[in-house]
Motif scaffolding. Sequence first.
Motif, PDB file in Angstrom:
ATOM      1  N   LEU A 259       0.830  -1.202   0.000  1.00 23.79           N
ATOM      2  CA  LEU A 259       0.000   0.000   0.000  1.00 23.79           C
ATOM      3  C   LEU A 259       0.865   1.254   0.000  1.00 23.79           C
ATOM      4  O   LEU A 259       0.596   2.207  -0.745  1.00 23.79           O
ATOM      5  N   VAL A 260       1.904   1.256   0.814  1.00 25.17           N
ATOM      6  CA  VAL A 260       2.805   2.405   0.868  1.00 25.17           C
ATOM      7  C   VAL A 260       3.491   2.604  -0.471  1.00 25.17           C
ATOM      8  O   VAL A 260       3.672   3.740  -0.940  1.00 25.17           O
ATOM      9  N   SER A 261       3.851   1.497  -1.113  1.00 25.23           N
ATOM     10  CA  SER A 261       4.504   1.591  -2.419  1.00 25.23           C
ATOM     11  C   SER A 261       3.557   2.146  -3.476  1.00 25.23           C
ATOM     12  O   SER A 261       3.944   2.995  -4.287  1.00 25.23           O
ATOM     13  N   VAL A 262       2.311   1.684  -3.462  1.00 29.02           N
ATOM     14  CA  VAL A 262       1.329   2.163  -4.442  1.00 29.02           C
ATOM     15  C   VAL A 262       1.065   3.650  -4.256  1.00 29.02           C
ATOM     16  O   VAL A 262       0.905   4.410  -5.225  1.00 29.02           O
ATOM     17  N   LEU A 263       1.026   4.089  -3.017  1.00 25.22           N
ATOM     18  CA  LEU A 263       0.764   5.503  -2.717  1.00 25.22           C
ATOM     19  C   LEU A 263       2.016   6.367  -2.828  1.00 25.22           C
ATOM     20  O   LEU A 263       1.946   7.584  -2.587  1.00 25.22           O
ATOM     21  N   ASP A 264       3.140   5.743  -3.185  1.00 28.88           N
ATOM     22  CA  ASP A 264       4.420   6.445  -3.300  1.00 28.88           C
ATOM     23  C   ASP A 264       4.745   7.191  -2.010  1.00 28.88           C
ATOM     24  O   ASP A 264       5.091   8.378  -2.014  1.00 28.88           O
ATOM     25  N   ALA A 265       4.618   6.464  -0.897  1.00 29.57           N
ATOM     26  CA  ALA A 265       4.848   7.077   0.419  1.00 29.57           C
ATOM     27  C   ALA A 265       5.864   6.259   1.208  1.00 29.57           C
ATOM     28  O   ALA A 265       5.695   6.041   2.408  1.00 29.57           O
ATOM     29  N   ARG A 266       6.918   5.828   0.522  1.00 32.65           N
ATOM     30  CA  ARG A 266       7.932   5.023   1.218  1.00 32.65           C
ATOM     31  C   ARG A 266       8.624   5.787   2.337  1.00 32.65           C
ATOM     32  O   ARG A 266       9.181   5.180   3.246  1.00 32.65           O
ATOM     33  N   ARG A 267       8.584   7.104   2.255  1.00 37.07           N
ATOM     34  CA  ARG A 267       9.219   7.909   3.307  1.00 37.07           C
ATOM     35  C   ARG A 267       8.528   7.725   4.653  1.00 37.07           C
ATOM     36  O   ARG A 267       9.096   8.080   5.709  1.00 37.07           O
ATOM     37  N   LEU A 268       7.298   7.189   4.647  1.00 34.40           N
ATOM     38  CA  LEU A 268       6.588   6.965   5.902  1.00 34.40           C
ATOM     39  C   LEU A 268       7.092   5.742   6.649  1.00 34.40           C
ATOM     40  O   LEU A 268       6.770   5.567   7.840  1.00 34.40           O
ATOM     41  N   ILE A 269       7.838   4.875   5.962  1.00 30.08           N
ATOM     42  CA  ILE A 269       8.350   3.674   6.620  1.00 30.08           C
ATOM     43  C   ILE A 269       9.280   4.076   7.755  1.00 30.08           C
ATOM     44  O   ILE A 269      10.232   4.824   7.566  1.00 30.08           O
TER      45      ILE A 269
END
Length: 278
Positions: A131-141
Amino acid sequence: MNSRMLRAALRHRQTWTALRGVLLVLILAFIAVPMLMVVWTSIQPDTYPAFPPSGLSLRWWSAALTREWLLPMALSAQVALGSAVCALVLGSAAAYALTRGVGRGRRFLEGFLAAPLLLPEIVISLAVVQLVSVLDARRLIGPTLLVVTHALIGIPFVLRTVGVSLLGVNPVWERAARDLGASAWRAFHTVTLPLMRSGMFAGALFAFIVSFNNVELSLFLTSRDANTLPIRLLQYMEYQYSPTLACVAVTSVVGICAIAGAASRFVRLTDFIHGGST
């Protein structure tokens, strides 16, 4: 005839009691012996423990009480505390709504909220990563995403314990407070909330412990510079072995046991484990 039957029933009961006692001892040994081995490994001088033991030593503890291990332990505690608070708020609200609700979808909602306990945690972790990858939000990891994800598995515990507490709260008491002029919030705050507190505290404690020791959910959600204690232990064991690991494990277990012991003075945790009411 009756006396013979009575003696036979008494012998049968004594035999069954003895078997249960033996079974209980075996279960306790199964749980305690590995932990005792970890404790022994942390206080002996050899890299690989042997029997008979060669003596006692605290040489490994100096390496365990360093920033290398204290920082991951502190991060685990922060993530566990944050996720426990989130699970407490959401789980308590859901438990109250489900207990007071009478709609047809109540059973479905209860099952849906309990689903994180039924699904493999590694599957949940992979789904969150996707989900994080699809939303392009890897910085949230990192810690923030860990708190949110760990809260998912904490909610069912809070839902259970608060639900058990609410079983002993008659809705008529709240309605009586409303009839006496109290607002909806004041009635809830003065009547229902005090009776929910033990369940809320127990649920938050369970959520904290589950989060602090979690490996599967944290496996793909930690960053290189921010590892929780279980992930740091796992990474260390992949390449080397040292009794320092046992010292770190003992430190975390003692901390958890201390928290649970202190909590048991205020909340009877077995009531919620067995499904009883407070």
